[in-house]
Design an enzyme around this catalytic site. Structure first.
Site: not given
Length: 417
Positions: A185, A240
């Site tokens: 991430d 996302d």
């Protein structure tokens, strides 16, 4: 380098002819790319050009990755029992046999601080047996275990350390545990560039994690499709996803623009599947799964497979749709026709076939037509059209049309006769 003599004679006509032939031979492949060749030959040339661009090659990801990830449904509420039961469910439901092989732990699996040697420590309450024991359990099921870290000082939850400046140490740890997949991430970056941070981890993976699938989760902020093929096996092209129609459709559109950069060994990633989490209708989930499959996106289940409905299972286990995603040609399908929310998405498959999705993004029933000229077929070509959701076949020539319900789709594979 030796210089040519100033007194040398001009080249002969024969030599000039040979030089022209040599130059033409080097230019011919690119000129031929403009011609009307088969999907296989175009795909082969495209893969060859892409291979020359790639520096990251670990033999993994020859087709888009399939599996399950904990984040969309559980967020930080994970533990080793959930992971074990999920592995059991993938096997018991038959999903594992369909290709869903990765069981991926997302954020929040580790203690807040590293140990005295600087190593990750699995959370003592939620993962008391440790990650190695969990990997052994998952491997015994014939599956693979994935884990999560971050190219920053902490992960996105701010509940565990990231891997920035610990890249080699952490990859060695993951490898020693038997981890098969790393999602990486992009939070808490300490003001350091994306390229620096992801290059550091990519280099560590090349040296110490050669058997670990590397999934870059940079959120598409700096166009990773243009550079991440040198660093990993897949790269997020979007922010996302959320479990709603607007989020899903926007992720599909954002991902579509990068289709030329995907192929065997490295895939565009519009984020994980929301199918079964409850925020969309059956039709919307069917569209979600169909477009992800056509676009050669990773098929990472994001719901609780231990308790999924039969409706959810039917979508996720459609082997004909999965086969489009896993086709060996490895060319990402694209949006090829759009008229006020009535869309045609299409792409080539192996053996001269085409995959086609008629997608109704409007709120009313509508007829959508895909013309052969828009999907790379000559108008005279007759095909057998296979409806992948109705599991039926029929003949077509020149075009294919269907009445499509609101937010639903039709998906076909066209095989020339």
């Amino acid at each position: 380098m030796a210089r040519a003599s100033s007194s040398s004679s001009p080249p002969s006509p024969r030599l000039l002819l040979l030089l022209l032939v040599a130059v033409a031979a080097t230019l011919l492949p690119e000129a031929a790319a403009l011609g009307n060749f088969t999907a296989e030959s175009r795909g082969a040339r495209w893969r060859s050009r892409r291979a020359r661009r790639r520096a990251f090659e670990n033999g993994l990801g020859r087709t888009p990755q399939m599996g399950w990830n904990s984040w969309n449904h559980f967020y930080c509420g994970i533990n080793e029992q959930i992971i074990r039961e999920t592995a059991d469910a993938l096997v018991n439901t038959g999903l594992a046999k369909l290709g869903y092989q990765y069981v991926n732990i997302d954020d929040c699996w580790a203690e807040y601080s590293r140990d005295s040697q600087g190593n990750f420590v699995p959370n003592r309450q939620t993962f008391p047996s440790g990650i190695k024991a969990l990997a052994d359990y998952v491997h015994a099921k014939g599956l693979k275990l994935g884990i999560y870290s971050d190219a920053g000082s902490q992960t996105c939850s701010n509940k565990m350390p990231g891997s920035l400046d610990h890249e080699e140490q952490d990859v060695k740890t993951f490898a020693s545990w038997g981890v098969d997949y790393l999602k990486y991430d992009n939070c808490n970056d300490a003001g350091r560039s994306v390229m620096e941070r992801y290059t550091r981890m990519s280099n560590a993976m090349k040296t110490y994690g050669k058997n670990i699938f590397f999934s870059l989760c940079e959120w598409g902020k700096e166009n990773p499709a243009t550079w991440a093929g040198r660093m990993g096996n897949s790269w997020r092209t979007t922010g996302d996803i959320a479990d709603n129609w607007g989020s899903m459709t926007s992720r599909a559109d954002e991902n579509d623009q990068w289709a030329a950069y995907a192929g065997p060994g490295g895939w565009n990633d519009p984020d994980m599947l929301e199918v079964g989490n409850g925020g969309m209708s059956e039709a919307e989930y069917r569209s979600h799964f169909s477009i992800w499959a056509l676009a050669k996106a990773p098929l990472l289940i994001g719901c609780d497979v231990r308790s999924m409905s039969q409706q959810t299972k039917n979508i996720l286990s459609n082997s004909e749709v999965i086969a489009v995603n896993q086709d060996s040609l490895g060319v990402q399908g694209k949006k090829v026709q759009s008229d006020n929310g009535l869309e045609v998405w299409a792409g080539p498959l192996s053996n001269n076939r085409k995959a086609v999705v008629l997608w109704n993004r409007q709120s009313y029933q509508a007829t959508i037509t895909a013309h052969w000229s828009n999907i790379g077929l000559a108008g005279s070509v007759a095909v057998t059209a296979r409806d992948l959701w109705a599991h039926s076949s029929f003949a077509a020539q020149g075009q294919i049309s269907a009445s499509v319900a609101p937010h639903d789709c039709k998906m076909y594979v066209l095989t020339p006769n």
